[in-house]
Design a protein around this motif. Structure first.
Motif, mmCIF file in Angstrom:
data_model
loop_
_atom_site.group_PDB
_atom_site.id
_atom_site.type_symbol
_atom_site.label_atom_id
_atom_site.label_comp_id
_atom_site.label_asym_id
_atom_site.label_seq_id
_atom_site.Cartn_x
_atom_site.Cartn_y
_atom_site.Cartn_z
ATOM 1 N N SER A 299 -45.148 37.441 -12.191
ATOM 2 C CA SER A 299 -45.913 36.464 -11.411
ATOM 3 C C SER A 299 -46.020 35.178 -12.223
ATOM 4 C CB SER A 299 -47.316 36.999 -11.081
ATOM 5 O OG SER A 299 -47.234 38.167 -10.289
ATOM 6 N N PRO A 300 -44.958 34.407 -12.262
ATOM 7 C CA PRO A 300 -44.971 33.182 -13.072
ATOM 8 C C PRO A 300 -46.028 32.198 -12.592
ATOM 9 C CG PRO A 300 -42.742 33.748 -12.357
ATOM 10 C CD PRO A 300 -43.682 34.601 -11.573
ATOM 11 N N ARG A 301 -46.447 31.371 -13.514
ATOM 12 C CA ARG A 301 -47.435 30.342 -13.202
ATOM 13 C C ARG A 301 -46.821 29.305 -12.258
ATOM 14 N NH1 ARG A 301 -48.102 25.637 -15.997
ATOM 15 N NH2 ARG A 301 -46.681 26.449 -17.612
ATOM 16 N N GLU A 302 -47.618 28.851 -11.270
ATOM 17 C CA GLU A 302 -47.136 27.862 -10.321
ATOM 18 C C GLU A 302 -47.466 26.450 -10.790
ATOM 19 O OE1 GLU A 302 -48.584 28.748 -6.426
ATOM 20 O OE2 GLU A 302 -47.121 30.353 -6.107
ATOM 21 N N VAL A 303 -46.571 25.517 -10.487
ATOM 22 C CA VAL A 303 -46.710 24.117 -10.911
ATOM 23 C C VAL A 303 -46.570 23.229 -9.681
ATOM 24 C CG1 VAL A 303 -45.736 22.264 -12.320
ATOM 25 C CG2 VAL A 303 -45.742 24.626 -13.178
ATOM 26 N N ASP A 304 -47.508 22.321 -9.491
ATOM 27 C CA ASP A 304 -47.441 21.376 -8.380
ATOM 28 C C ASP A 304 -46.886 20.042 -8.864
ATOM 29 O OD1 ASP A 304 -48.452 23.110 -6.477
ATOM 30 O OD2 ASP A 304 -50.536 22.559 -6.893
ATOM 31 N N THR A 305 -45.940 19.495 -8.131
ATOM 32 C CA THR A 305 -45.313 18.216 -8.461
ATOM 33 C C THR A 305 -45.316 17.340 -7.221
ATOM 34 O OG1 THR A 305 -43.843 19.319 -10.041
ATOM 35 C CG2 THR A 305 -43.249 17.084 -9.362
ATOM 36 N N ARG A 306 -45.896 16.154 -7.327
ATOM 37 C CA ARG A 306 -45.940 15.209 -6.212
ATOM 38 C C ARG A 306 -44.899 14.119 -6.461
ATOM 39 N NH1 ARG A 306 -50.641 17.080 -7.459
ATOM 40 N NH2 ARG A 306 -50.972 15.530 -9.109
ATOM 41 N N VAL A 307 -43.921 14.050 -5.591
ATOM 42 C CA VAL A 307 -42.765 13.179 -5.779
ATOM 43 C C VAL A 307 -42.858 11.988 -4.834
ATOM 44 C CG1 VAL A 307 -40.236 13.043 -5.752
ATOM 45 C CG2 VAL A 307 -41.376 15.184 -6.399
ATOM 46 N N ARG A 308 -42.528 10.815 -5.364
ATOM 47 C CA ARG A 308 -42.395 9.611 -4.536
ATOM 48 C C ARG A 308 -41.011 9.031 -4.756
ATOM 49 N NH1 ARG A 308 -42.581 4.219 -4.922
ATOM 50 N NH2 ARG A 308 -43.154 4.265 -7.122
ATOM 51 N N LEU A 309 -40.178 9.075 -3.735
ATOM 52 C CA LEU A 309 -38.827 8.521 -3.828
ATOM 53 C C LEU A 309 -38.888 7.003 -3.742
ATOM 54 C CD1 LEU A 309 -36.910 10.944 -1.442
ATOM 55 C CD2 LEU A 309 -37.001 11.046 -3.929
ATOM 56 N N GLU A 310 -37.999 6.372 -4.453
ATOM 57 C CA GLU A 310 -37.923 4.908 -4.376
ATOM 58 C C GLU A 310 -37.548 4.476 -2.967
ATOM 59 O OE1 GLU A 310 -38.203 1.017 -5.788
ATOM 60 O OE2 GLU A 310 -38.836 2.929 -6.658
ATOM 61 N N GLN A 311 -36.670 5.262 -2.316
ATOM 62 C CA GLN A 311 -36.313 5.014 -0.933
ATOM 63 C C GLN A 311 -36.359 6.337 -0.178
ATOM 64 O OE1 GLN A 311 -32.472 3.175 -0.883
ATOM 65 N NE2 GLN A 311 -33.248 1.181 -1.521
ATOM 66 N N ALA A 312 -36.892 6.304 1.021
ATOM 67 C CA ALA A 312 -36.962 7.527 1.820
ATOM 68 C C ALA A 312 -35.560 7.952 2.219
ATOM 69 C CB ALA A 312 -37.807 7.286 3.069
ATOM 70 N N PRO A 313 -35.308 9.258 2.315
ATOM 71 C CA PRO A 313 -33.986 9.716 2.751
ATOM 72 C C PRO A 313 -33.712 9.269 4.173
ATOM 73 C CG PRO A 313 -35.547 11.532 2.664
ATOM 74 C CD PRO A 313 -36.234 10.356 2.050
ATOM 75 N N GLU A 314 -32.630 8.492 4.355
ATOM 76 C CA GLU A 314 -32.321 7.926 5.654
ATOM 77 C C GLU A 314 -31.180 8.659 6.351
ATOM 78 O OE1 GLU A 314 -31.518 3.901 4.778
ATOM 79 O OE2 GLU A 314 -33.616 3.363 4.454
ATOM 80 N N GLU A 315 -30.497 9.551 5.663
ATOM 81 C CA GLU A 315 -29.387 10.263 6.280
ATOM 82 C C GLU A 315 -29.391 11.688 5.761
ATOM 83 O OE1 GLU A 315 -26.052 8.871 3.014
ATOM 84 O OE2 GLU A 315 -26.135 7.895 4.966
ATOM 85 N N ALA A 316 -28.495 12.499 6.328
ATOM 86 C CA ALA A 316 -28.436 13.890 5.908
ATOM 87 C C ALA A 316 -28.263 13.954 4.408
ATOM 88 C CB ALA A 316 -27.264 14.576 6.601
ATOM 89 N N GLY A 317 -29.068 14.778 3.740
ATOM 90 C CA GLY A 317 -28.989 14.830 2.291
ATOM 91 C C GLY A 317 -29.784 15.981 1.730
ATOM 92 N N PHE A 318 -29.970 15.932 0.406
ATOM 93 C CA PHE A 318 -30.630 16.993 -0.341
ATOM 94 C C PHE A 318 -31.792 16.402 -1.124
ATOM 95 C CE2 PHE A 318 -26.494 18.384 0.704
ATOM 96 C CZ PHE A 318 -26.452 19.761 0.657
ATOM 97 N N LEU A 319 -32.837 17.187 -1.302
ATOM 98 C CA LEU A 319 -34.019 16.729 -2.031
ATOM 99 C C LEU A 319 -33.943 17.145 -3.493
ATOM 100 C CD1 LEU A 319 -36.981 17.563 0.390
ATOM 101 C CD2 LEU A 319 -35.919 15.333 -0.035
ATOM 102 N N PRO A 320 -34.289 16.260 -4.426
ATOM 103 C CA PRO A 320 -34.423 16.664 -5.832
ATOM 104 C C PRO A 320 -35.714 17.444 -6.035
ATOM 105 C CG PRO A 320 -34.858 14.309 -5.576
ATOM 106 C CD PRO A 320 -34.440 14.808 -4.239
ATOM 107 N N LEU A 321 -35.605 18.668 -6.564
ATOM 108 C CA LEU A 321 -36.757 19.562 -6.708
ATOM 109 C C LEU A 321 -36.702 20.277 -8.041
ATOM 110 C CD1 LEU A 321 -36.409 21.377 -3.248
ATOM 111 C CD2 LEU A 321 -37.958 19.486 -3.741
#
Length: 782
Positions: free
Chosen positions: A330-352
């Motif tokens: 049961s690994p420890r959970e980590v919360d990360t709040r991400v703000r992209l410089e530009q919102a994804p405007e086309e089909a793509g992948f999220l950096p996580l």
């Protein structure tokens, strides 16, 4: 009137071919100037050819019209009456060409659609349009128009593995076929000897139809053969040139995102080093942000297996459990709040961060259960923020205890038969005596980072045709960047029956205050992920860090030799990532970095982004442009003197601000450049203001963002300390230069285009002596 119709048809064929260049650019704006120039040239030619006696003047007048149109569209502030080019307009155009050349040399496609790139495209389009007009109207050989038009296709095919789009090709082919049809229709009204046929007679109509069908049919037939024959001839349809751009398929839909390794190289080579994203987390050593997982190796390239929406889980909060992770953990959970410089405007992948357990984001997104990549299949209007819940890295003891007996798809250990057998022999030799898969993985990682073994460079040597790139990297050149390091370690791990794949994304970036982190283009990275039953996929770091490699790379705590020597007790807090340059065998700056190698651009680095690097040649059409401008080279050199002098002064100040000079001198040089920039842009500046007051006023007048205003404020505080402190403290290396660049770019953006042009061509600070003088004690003139 035939000449008028042919003039317009030739211009239309050129305009239809312009979209072939679209793979080279990001965003709109690169073609507008070119379209306007070609239209102006066509109208000028058509008007003159409507008057028979003026027709011979059409080509030179078209060239003159192109020059006037370029002046009006690219340098209107410096043109007489906004149209007629002046010395200032020519100087500005020359500087824009230099800027465009630097962008071409420094950045793989797609390149930003800057005004400089729009000017370069427009000049190229004007040259192609002029040649096409000569072929079509003067020489009456419109079939030869295919040669200059093909240049638009040859450029993206030569520099970008993604090729050209089907729609763009169809439009260009249609324009060419249309030109041939128009020419055939006009020729149909003449007899065999060229004399007009009987007016209105049946022979005229039949001849028109025949020539139209013959001309258009021949062109269309040739295009069809060019498209169909490669499908029947295996050698022509190999696809090797475009393999890196092979898209991942989602059912019947296709993701048009460029291949991850192409995007990686583009980001690393970017001179702008712009911010990609910011995130906040409570972790002292955050995890990397993974975007892609490349799991298929064909002996040369790493690619993604096809992804289908039917196989993926719809993202609605919680993601599938990470593959291989034991239910007993049961690994420890980590919360990360991400703000992209530009919102994804086309089909793509999220950096996580990997492994992600949940993503709070709007829109329609899917998660691949095997790799946990989160992707979309269509445009998503979700804004630029999302929250990720991920799992902290495991303890070294957990990896050592559970990391045995892989239970994963056999394709993750597949090594093609064409791989050099020396690769497996090397992996076995370097891991001999290692106790278990984790120890083997760490041994491989340490072998790559051993002192003087490899040289990190963004410009590795070209591999001769037919040679094995992997073998060349491991046994011959030993020069490369993260792509080569990650791919080589993954293949070597597979030869040891350790499942492996290559991940592409970003390192943790840099902490910019409190729990806030910033990730830039220079943090783009590739690394190997190895599978251990019970704990799942874990990242390793074979790429050197610090100045001789990926500066923000870190080694996970479980992957250090110290963790193998003395593992922590199960359940203990995970070891923080350590920078690789603290390893026992760090890369030696003196031995491993060749002077001519190009390092990854780092935030706050002292290299000027304007300085063109490398030996890449100009575009193919540049030779013709250079020949046409040769007579005026001396005049242009004189006109460029003010801008050149200002550039020398600016770079001298930046060098002093980022060099090893005294703190007071470095701060004064940076602040003098701030004032010079304000003077060049016509902003108010008075010696009566203190640096703090000037910074506060400039931030308000220019509408600077909080981050940009803080950069300007730090420069002001450094200047005040340089003036009044008995012994001012030295700023961190590169900090003044980073703040100067950020604040300067923001101040420039706040001014209009015409003001920025005048600031470059006619820098007032060269004659405003106050902007050039000043020092730690010269408050009035600094």
């Amino acid at each position: 009137m035939h000449a008028v119709v042919l003039t317009l048809a030739a211009a239309a064929a050129v305009l239809c071919s312009l979209p072939l260049l679209s793979p080279l650019f990001r965003g709109p704006g690169w073609a507008g100037t070119a379209v306007a120039v070609v239209v102006v040239m066509a109208l000028a030619g058509a008007v003159l050819r409507a008057v028979p006696r003026a027709a011979p003047l059409a080509p030179p007048v078209q060239a003159l019209a192109a020059v006037v149109a370029l002046s009006a569209l690219a340098t209107p502030q410096d043109a007489l009456l906004g149209l007629v080019p002046t010395g200032g307009a020519v100087e500005r155009a020359a500087e824009m060409f230099a800027q465009g050349r630097a962008e071409i040399d420094a950045s793989p496609p797609p390149i930003g659609a800057t005004p400089a790139m729009a000017l370069i495209v427009a000049v190229g389009a004007a040259l192609v349009a002029l040649v096409a007009d000569l072929f079509t109207v003067v020489a009456r050989t419109p079939a030869l128009v295919g040669l200059p038009v093909a240049a638009f296709a040859s450029v993206p095919l030569a520099v970008d593995d993604s090729g050209v789009g089907a729609g763009a090709f169809a439009l260009a082919a249609g324009g060419y076929v249309g030109l041939m049809a128009v020419d055939g229709l006009l020729r149909g009204g003449r007899g065999a000897a060229g004399a007009p046929a009987a007016a209105g007679g049946p022979s005229r109509a039949a001849g028109a139809v025949w020539h139209t069908v013959a001309g258009a049919g021949a062109a269309a037939g040739a295009l069809v053969l060019a498209l169909v024959v490669p499908l029947a001839v295996p050698g022509l349809a190999d696809g090797r040139v475009h393999r890196l751009a092979d898209p991942a398929r989602f059912g019947e839909e296709v993701v048009t995102t460029q291949h991850p390794l192409v995007s990686l190289r583009r980001d690393l080579a970017s001179r702008s080093d712009s911010v990609v994203l910011e995130y906040t987390t409570a972790e002292d050593s955050p995890a990397y942000l993974r975007t892609y997982a490349l799991d298929t190796f064909d002996g040369t390239d790493w690619t993604m297996a096809p992804l289908r929406t039917g196989d993926g889980a719809r993202v609605g909060g919680e993601l599938p459990r990470p593959p291989g992770l034991s239910t007993a953990l049961s690994p420890r959970e980590v919360d990360t709040r991400v703000r992209l410089e530009q919102a994804p405007e086309e089909a793509g992948f999220l950096p996580l961060p990997y492994p992600a357990r949940g993503v709070d984001i709007g829109g329609e997104w899917y998660a691949d259960p095997e790799s946990l990549m989160v992707y979309s299949t269509e445009d998503q209007d979700v804004g630029s923020r999302y929250t990720v819940t991920s799992l902290a890295p495991p303890d070294p003891a957990e990896v050592a205890e559970r990391g045995a007996g892989p239970r994963v798809d056999g394709r993750f250990t597949d090594v093609p038969g064409g791989v050099d057998p020396r690769v497996a022999e090397l992996a076995a030799s370097e891991t001999e005596g290692a106790d278990g898969p984790l120890a083997q993985a760490v041994a491989l990682q340490e072998w790559f980072t051993a002192q003087n073994r490899f040289t990190y460079s963004l410009d590795p040597p070209e591999v001769p045709e037919g040679d094995d790139p992997l073998a060349s990297f491991l046994f011959e050149d030993r020069v490369g960047y993260c792509e080569q390091f990650a791919a080589a370690m993954a293949v070597m791990a597979r030869t040891l029956d350790i499942p492996a794949r290559v991940a592409v994304g970003y390192t943790s970036g840099r902490q910019v205050g409190g729990d806030r982190w910033e990730v830039r283009e220079s943090d783009a990275h590739a690394w190997p992920e190895l599978y251990f039953e019970g704990v799942g996929w874990l990242r390793f770091e074979p790429t050197p860090s610090s100045g001789n490699g990926q500066g923000s790379a870190t080694v996970p705590g479980y992957a250090t030799p110290e963790a193998l020597d003395g593992p922590e007790e199960p359940g203990a807090a995970p070891s923080p990532d350590r920078p690789e340059d603290e390893a026992p065998d760090p890369d030696s700056p003196e031995e491993t970095q060749e002077p001519e190698d190009e390092e990854e651009p780092q935030a706050g680095g002292a290299d000027e982004p304007e300085e063109p690097q490398g030996g890449a040649g100009p575009p193919e059409w540049a030779g013709t442009a250079a020949a046409a401008a040769g007579a005026g080279a001396g005049v242009l050199a004189l006109l460029l003197l003010p801008a050149a002098a200002r550039t020398v002064v600016r770079r001298s100040r930046v060098a002093r601000a980022g060099g090893a000079s005294a703190p007071a001198e470095a701060a004064a040089a940076a602040w003098r450049e701030v004032r010079a920039l304000a003077v060049d842009l016509g902003l108010h500046w008075t010696p009566a203001e203190s640096p703090r007051a000037a910074a506060r006023r400039l931030a308000g007048e220019c509408g600077l963002s909080e981050a940009d205003g803080e950069a300007l404020w730090r420069l002001a505080l450094a200047e005040e300390a340089a003036r009044y402190a008995p012994a001012p403290a030295a700023a961190p290396p590169g900090a003044l230069v980073a703040d100067l660049r950020r604040a300067g770019a923001a101040i420039r953006r706040s001014s209009g285009r015409g003001t920025r042009v005048r600031a470059v061509l006619l820098p007032r600070s060269l004659v405003d002596l106050g902007a050039a003088r000043g020092g730690p004690k010269a408050a009035a003139t600094a």
